[in-house]
Motif scaffolding. Structure first.
Motif, short mmCIF file in Angstrom:
data_model
loop_
_atom_site.label_atom_id
_atom_site.label_comp_id
_atom_site.label_asym_id
_atom_site.label_seq_id
_atom_site.Cartn_x
_atom_site.Cartn_y
_atom_site.Cartn_z
N LYS A 14 0.86 -1.19 0.00
CA LYS A 14 0.00 0.00 0.00
C LYS A 14 0.89 1.23 0.00
N ALA A 15 0.51 2.19 -0.81
CA ALA A 15 1.20 3.47 -0.85
C ALA A 15 0.17 4.57 -0.63
N THR A 16 0.63 5.68 -0.08
CA THR A 16 -0.24 6.84 0.09
C THR A 16 0.48 8.09 -0.40
N ALA A 17 -0.30 9.03 -0.88
CA ALA A 17 0.24 10.32 -1.31
C ALA A 17 -0.71 11.40 -0.82
N LYS A 18 -0.16 12.43 -0.22
CA LYS A 18 -0.95 13.55 0.28
C LYS A 18 -1.04 14.64 -0.78
N LEU A 19 -2.21 15.19 -0.91
CA LEU A 19 -2.42 16.37 -1.74
C LEU A 19 -2.79 17.48 -0.77
N LEU A 85 -12.10 2.80 -6.02
CA LEU A 85 -12.14 2.14 -7.33
C LEU A 85 -11.22 0.93 -7.26
N SER A 86 -11.71 -0.22 -7.73
CA SER A 86 -10.91 -1.44 -7.72
C SER A 86 -10.82 -2.00 -9.13
N TYR A 87 -9.67 -2.59 -9.44
CA TYR A 87 -9.47 -3.19 -10.75
C TYR A 87 -8.51 -4.36 -10.63
N GLU A 88 -8.45 -5.16 -11.72
CA GLU A 88 -7.51 -6.28 -11.77
C GLU A 88 -6.87 -6.34 -13.15
N VAL A 89 -5.64 -6.82 -13.19
CA VAL A 89 -4.96 -7.04 -14.46
C VAL A 89 -5.50 -8.34 -15.04
N VAL A 90 -5.96 -8.28 -16.29
CA VAL A 90 -6.48 -9.48 -16.94
C VAL A 90 -5.52 -10.02 -18.00
N GLU A 100 -4.49 -7.39 -8.21
CA GLU A 100 -5.73 -6.69 -7.88
C GLU A 100 -5.35 -5.45 -7.10
N SER A 101 -6.05 -4.36 -7.39
CA SER A 101 -5.68 -3.10 -6.79
C SER A 101 -6.92 -2.29 -6.43
N THR A 102 -6.78 -1.48 -5.38
CA THR A 102 -7.83 -0.54 -4.99
C THR A 102 -7.19 0.82 -4.80
N VAL A 103 -7.81 1.82 -5.39
CA VAL A 103 -7.38 3.20 -5.22
C VAL A 103 -8.51 3.92 -4.49
N GLU A 120 -4.83 6.59 -1.52
CA GLU A 120 -4.24 5.32 -1.10
C GLU A 120 -4.34 4.35 -2.27
N TRP A 121 -3.26 3.65 -2.55
CA TRP A 121 -3.24 2.66 -3.63
C TRP A 121 -2.72 1.37 -3.01
N SER A 122 -3.58 0.38 -2.90
CA SER A 122 -3.17 -0.90 -2.33
C SER A 122 -3.26 -1.99 -3.39
N PHE A 123 -2.47 -3.04 -3.19
CA PHE A 123 -2.48 -4.13 -4.16
C PHE A 123 -2.26 -5.47 -3.47
N VAL A 124 -2.74 -6.51 -4.13
CA VAL A 124 -2.46 -7.90 -3.81
C VAL A 124 -2.08 -8.54 -5.13
#
Length: 160
Positions: A14-19, A85-90, A100-103, A120-124
């Protein structure tokens, strides 16, 4: 529940970035536009729709020019109220078997939406040959920081 004895380890990060100035309400539409990743993520030059008609099931093709890396990603969920928002590489040529990732866009810690937010951008993922989990986590973190800077610039330009 125990892992099966031969189960491959999963990578998680998981990564985070502040705006600092843009609100979560201002940033969310930029994240929610599934086909605008190339406008903000510095490592992506192309992001186009290739399939799907409903929110869940949309597929985008993302590519980086010059090094011929590409992937196709399917939107697996979008939650405007939770700004997630969640997505996966197909499919990809980068060695991903499962990714799989969630932003998520989170309002400033003061509980309001008066200014500032975090992405926040997390992945498995399954392990990727030639990479370590730390390499992938660093790639995500660096990309997210660049994405946050580009979103801040975009939103500042709108208000100036």
């Amino acid at each position: 529940m125990e892992k099966p004895p031969n189960a491959a380890p999963k990578w998680e990060g998981k990564a985070t970035a502040k705006l600092l100035r843009p609100t979560a309400s201002a940033v969310w539409p930029l994240v929610a536009d599934f086909f605008s990743l190339h406008k903000f993520l510095p490592t992506i030059d192309t992001c186009v729709k290739v399939d799907g008609a409903a929110e869940d099931g949309l597929v985008r093709h993302c590519a980086a020019s010059g090094d011929e890396r590409w992937c196709r990603e399917r939107l697996t969920g979008i939650d405007p109220a939770g700004r997630r928002l969640s997505y996966e590489v197909v499919d990809s040529n980068m060695g991903f078997k499962r990714y799989e990732s969630t932003v998520r866009v989170v309002a400033a810690m003061d509980g309001g939406d008066g200014g500032g937010c975090e992405i926040e951008w997390s992945f498995v993922a399954d392990p990727v040959e030639g990479l370590s989990c730390e390499d992938l986590a660093k790639y995500v973190a660096v990309g997210l920081k660049g994405m946050a800077r580009n979103m801040e610039r975009e939103l500042e330009a709108e208000f100036n």
